[in-house]
Design an enzyme around this catalytic site. Structure first.
Site, PDB file in Angstrom:
ATOM      1  N   GLU A   1       7.973   0.835  -4.408  1.00 28.19           N
ATOM      2  CA  GLU A   1       8.320   0.995  -2.998  1.00 28.19           C
ATOM      3  C   GLU A   1       7.948  -0.278  -2.273  1.00 28.19           C
ATOM      4  OE1 GLU A   1       6.696   4.561  -1.203  1.00 28.19           O
ATOM      5  OE2 GLU A   1       6.735   5.550  -3.146  1.00 28.19           O
TER       6      GLU A   1
ATOM      7  N   LYS B   1       5.999  -2.339   0.550  1.00 29.56           N
ATOM      8  CA  LYS B   1       4.719  -2.085   1.207  1.00 29.56           C
ATOM      9  C   LYS B   1       4.881  -2.411   2.684  1.00 29.56           C
ATOM     10  CE  LYS B   1      -0.217  -2.911   0.566  1.00 29.56           C
ATOM     11  NZ  LYS B   1      -0.606  -3.104   1.942  1.00 29.56           N
TER      12      LYS B   1
ATOM     13  N   GLU C   1       3.791   5.309   6.693  1.00 27.60           N
ATOM     14  CA  GLU C   1       3.305   4.137   7.411  1.00 27.60           C
ATOM     15  C   GLU C   1       4.161   4.016   8.667  1.00 27.60           C
ATOM     16  OE1 GLU C   1       0.797   2.446   5.777  1.00 27.60           O
ATOM     17  OE2 GLU C   1       0.717   0.529   6.829  1.00 27.60           O
TER      18      GLU C   1
ATOM     19  N   LYS D   1      -0.851  -2.121  -5.917  1.00 27.02           N
ATOM     20  CA  LYS D   1      -0.183  -2.984  -4.943  1.00 27.02           C
ATOM     21  C   LYS D   1      -0.062  -4.388  -5.495  1.00 27.02           C
ATOM     22  CE  LYS D   1      -4.581  -3.354  -2.634  1.00 27.02           C
ATOM     23  NZ  LYS D   1      -5.421  -2.860  -1.567  1.00 27.02           N
TER      24      LYS D   1
HETATM   25  P1  AMP Z   1      -4.275  -2.039   1.250  1.00 23.02           P
HETATM   26  O1  AMP Z   1      -4.555  -1.626   2.660  1.00 23.02           O
HETATM   27  O2  AMP Z   1      -4.002  -3.506   1.091  1.00 23.02           O
HETATM   28  O3  AMP Z   1      -5.305  -1.492   0.282  1.00 23.02           O
HETATM   29  O4  AMP Z   1      -2.898  -1.354   0.798  1.00 23.02           O
HETATM   30  C1  AMP Z   1      -2.709   0.021   0.728  1.00 23.02           C
HETATM   31  C2  AMP Z   1      -2.045   0.496   1.994  1.00 23.02           C
HETATM   32  O5  AMP Z   1      -0.683   0.116   2.035  1.00 23.02           O
HETATM   33  C3  AMP Z   1      -1.993   1.972   2.156  1.00 23.02           C
HETATM   34  O6  AMP Z   1      -3.205   2.480   2.626  1.00 23.02           O
HETATM   35  C4  AMP Z   1      -0.867   2.158   3.159  1.00 23.02           C
HETATM   36  O7  AMP Z   1      -1.405   2.065   4.475  1.00 23.02           O
HETATM   37  C5  AMP Z   1      -0.004   0.956   2.976  1.00 23.02           C
HETATM   38  N1  AMP Z   1       1.350   1.215   2.490  1.00 23.02           N
HETATM   39  C6  AMP Z   1       2.451   0.594   2.938  1.00 23.02           C
HETATM   40  N2  AMP Z   1       3.546   1.005   2.299  1.00 23.02           N
HETATM   41  C7  AMP Z   1       3.150   1.946   1.410  1.00 23.02           C
HETATM   42  C8  AMP Z   1       3.841   2.734   0.443  1.00 23.02           C
HETATM   43  N3  AMP Z   1       5.149   2.643   0.267  1.00 23.02           N
HETATM   44  N4  AMP Z   1       3.088   3.594  -0.313  1.00 23.02           N
HETATM   45  C9  AMP Z   1       1.751   3.684  -0.141  1.00 23.02           C
HETATM   46  N5  AMP Z   1       1.058   2.950   0.746  1.00 23.02           N
HETATM   47  C10 AMP Z   1       1.752   2.084   1.520  1.00 23.02           C
END
Ligand code: AMP
Length: 572
Positions: A239, A241, A291, A412
């Site tokens: 997906e 991000k 999001e 991620k």
């Molecule tokens: P990070 O904050 O860098 O740890 O990245 C994870 C965060 O990405 C999650 O907590 C979500 O807020 C965000 N996010 C954005 N797009 C997605 C998605 N498609 N699936 C899951 N999380 C997402």
């Protein structure tokens, strides 16, 4: 149980910095409390009245508390202010000023009084109630009551310590998992304690998700290449991000609640999303995640995060929501019409989500493809980056939604991991230094920061940060840190170096650093044989991250991984 008895436990907790001992004391306390008392005991021990996601606050500043204390004791406000400047602890002052014996009130009665104070609207009424309450308390009891009211109880007890104490109470170590699972499904440790106390461990084994109780969010691990994704997951979902606010939406009939990644109640901040949910979804019970971000309806492009973040404000929300209405890009379904979806495989949740969002306007489905080809992952990633997105998320097709944990079910891949440390690191402030030279006039020149160790539930140092903030930010930071300063190192902080001023580990900042090095001075990743990890040339790139709790900072494991990635890159 009386308030006096509870205060005695608080006193014992204050005397120790050992987590094991704390858990023992708490175990005794929880054993002693009756079923109808135990949740309240838990909240009060945490310095709260309810789980934080209920958003109940006292709304009593120190100034108001001083006024109430002055009226209750007949001592001048000026005198109390003077004492407060000297000692910085209103609780201690209350204990000293209150000479009467108190009425030996029951815990339940005091809890109800405290709740009434919090729920009373007018400031004057609040103060009157507080004066009344103080008149019924002994000095020893008032010490803790006042600290709770002004938000400074600080026993060093967190949800994780309560979980430890509950597993001691339940008797078997392997029951901890059951307790944690229930906690992850409701984020309300008081409720978990109550169920355990009233129904035993089997009540927790049967624990069910409830709309209105946020589920602790699943988090992602990271890797540095498309190849690693396929190696780890094989055929998987990809997906984009999105870079906005992660929201967990709860709907029951016409009632909608929205929780942030931090599990704070944010419903009022998103009137456009609330309205959208009611228009888009006809189901009675739904919990889903997505999001939220602002999108330019004409071009279909995403606005930068700076625009989306403007929604984080107290006033003018209506206007902003008209100017930049947010869309919710949904990526997970956790609950639908009484059915728990968290236990189902990702792909099943996704298919259902697609069905649920078939005809929607504010709620959109996150973009997704399924692949087992490295090349396709690379293309999907490059395309996301070209569109100005942060990166991509990969998801294991057969994995359940793992509430409250970070693992490789979600991965991620973010922009530019290559080269020097392009990724920023979220760290927790553990203390500060007075600073030398020009800075010393501000009274703060640097902060000691650490990362989180979830195994031990402690914070381990990685660096001192002395640059990146403006002068105004330093001043503001000092003020905020002084409000949470401690006499000694916090029980959850593991550090070999000392700070001029220790603080409660509460605030997260984002830093950028050139490199991670090994250092004997820092405790992150340190073992008997090996030195710890340290950030080289760290600089702050954000002020306090209000969206992150200390436990959301990067972990020791992640620092280790970044260190290894960086080595790999430099070897290549
Ligand atoms: P990070 O904050 O860098 O740890 O990245 C994870 C965060 O990405 C999650 O907590 C979500 O807020 C965000 N996010 C954005 N797009 C997605 C998605 N498609 N699936 C899951 N999380 C997402």
């Amino acid at each position: 149980m009386t308030l006096r008895e509870l205060a005695e436990y608080f006193h014992r907790l204050e005397q120790t910095t050992s987590r094991l001992e704390m858990a023992d004391i708490l175990r005794d306390l929880l054993e002693r409390a009756e079923g109808e008392e135990v949740d309240k005991v838990v909240y009060l021990t945490l310095g709260e009245l309810m789980p934080p996601f209920r958003g109940v606050e006292f709304g009593i500043s120190e100034k108001l508390a001083i006024e109430a204390l002055s009226k209750a004791c007949g001592v001048k406000v000026k005198t109390i202010e003077g004492l407060y400047k000297e000692r910085g602890d209103l609780g201690e002052i209350a204990q000293e000023l209150i000479k009467w014996q108190g009425r030996s009130l029951s815990l339940l009665k005091v809890y109800q009084e405290l709740l009434d104070i919090a729920l009373t609207r007018g400031t004057l009424d609040k103060v009157m109630r507080l004066i009344n309450l103080l008149k019924g308390l002994s000095g020893f009891e008032a010490k803790y009551a006042i600290r709770i009211i002004v938000g400074k109880l600080r026993l060093g007890v967190g949800d994780a310590t309560i979980i430890d104490a509950l597993s001691l109470l339940a008797g078997y170590k392997d029951l901890k998992q059951t307790i944690e699972r229930a906690y992850n499904l409701c984020s309300d440790i008081g409720l978990v304690a109550k169920k355990l106390k009233e129904g035993g461990i089997s009540a927790l084994e049967d624990f069910k998700i409830q709309v209105g109780y946020p589920i602790r969010m699943a988090l992602a691990e990271r890797v540095s290449s498309a190849e690693e994704i396929i190696k780890k997951l094989g055929r998987c979902a990809l997906e984009v991000k999105y870079d906005g606010f992660r929201l967990q939406v709860h709907k029951e009939d016409q009632k909608v609640e929205i929780y942030s990644r931090n599990l704070e109640r944010m419903t009022e901040m998103f009137p456009d999303i609330v309205k959208g949910i009611l228009e888009d979804l006809s189901f009675k019970y739904v919990i889903l995640e997505g999001e939220a971000l602002a999108i330019n309806e004409e071009t279909g492009e995403f606005y930068p995060f700076q625009i989306t973040i403007q929604r984080k404000r107290k006033y003018g929300i209506e206007e902003y929501s008209k100017e930049y209405p947010l869309k919710l890009f949904c990526f997970d379904l956790l609950y639908l019409e009484g059915e728990d979806y968290t236990v189902k495989p990702f792909i099943e949740r996704r298919r259902k989500l697609e069905e649920v969002l078939r005809k929607t306007n504010t709620l959109k489905l996150s973009e997704m493809i399924i692949t087992d080809q490295v090349k396709e992952v690379e293309n999907f990633f490059e395309e996301a980056i070209t569109r100005g997105l942060e990166g991509i998320m990969a998801k294991r097709l057969d994995a359940p939604y793992t509430a409250g944990s970070r693992n490789f079910n979600w991965i991620k891949l973010k922009r530019s991991y290559k080269g020097s440390l392009a990724d920023t690191i979220d760290v927790v402030i553990l203390g500060y230094y007075y600073g030398k030279g020009a800075r010393s006039k501000l009274g703060i020149g640097g902060v000691l920061v650490g990362v989180y160790d979830p195994q031990r539930d402690t914070f381990k140092t990685v660096s001192k940060v002395g640059s990146g903030f403006t002068e105004e930010e330093w001043i503001k930071l000092k003020k905020l840190l002084d409000e949470i300063k401690l006499e000694h190192k916090h029980a959850r902080v593991d550090s070999l170096i000392s700070a001029d001023v220790w603080v409660e580990p509460r605030y997260v900042i984002t830093v950028r650093s050139d490199e991670i090095t090994r250092s004997p001075l820092h405790t992150a990743g340190r073992t008997i044989e090996e030195p710890g990890y340290a950030l080289r040339f760290p600089r702050a790139v954000s002020f306090i991250r209000e969206d992150k709790a200390p436990e959301d900072a990067n972990t020791v494991e992640e620092i280790k991984r970044l260190y290894e990635l960086q080595r790999k890159v430099s070897i290549e």
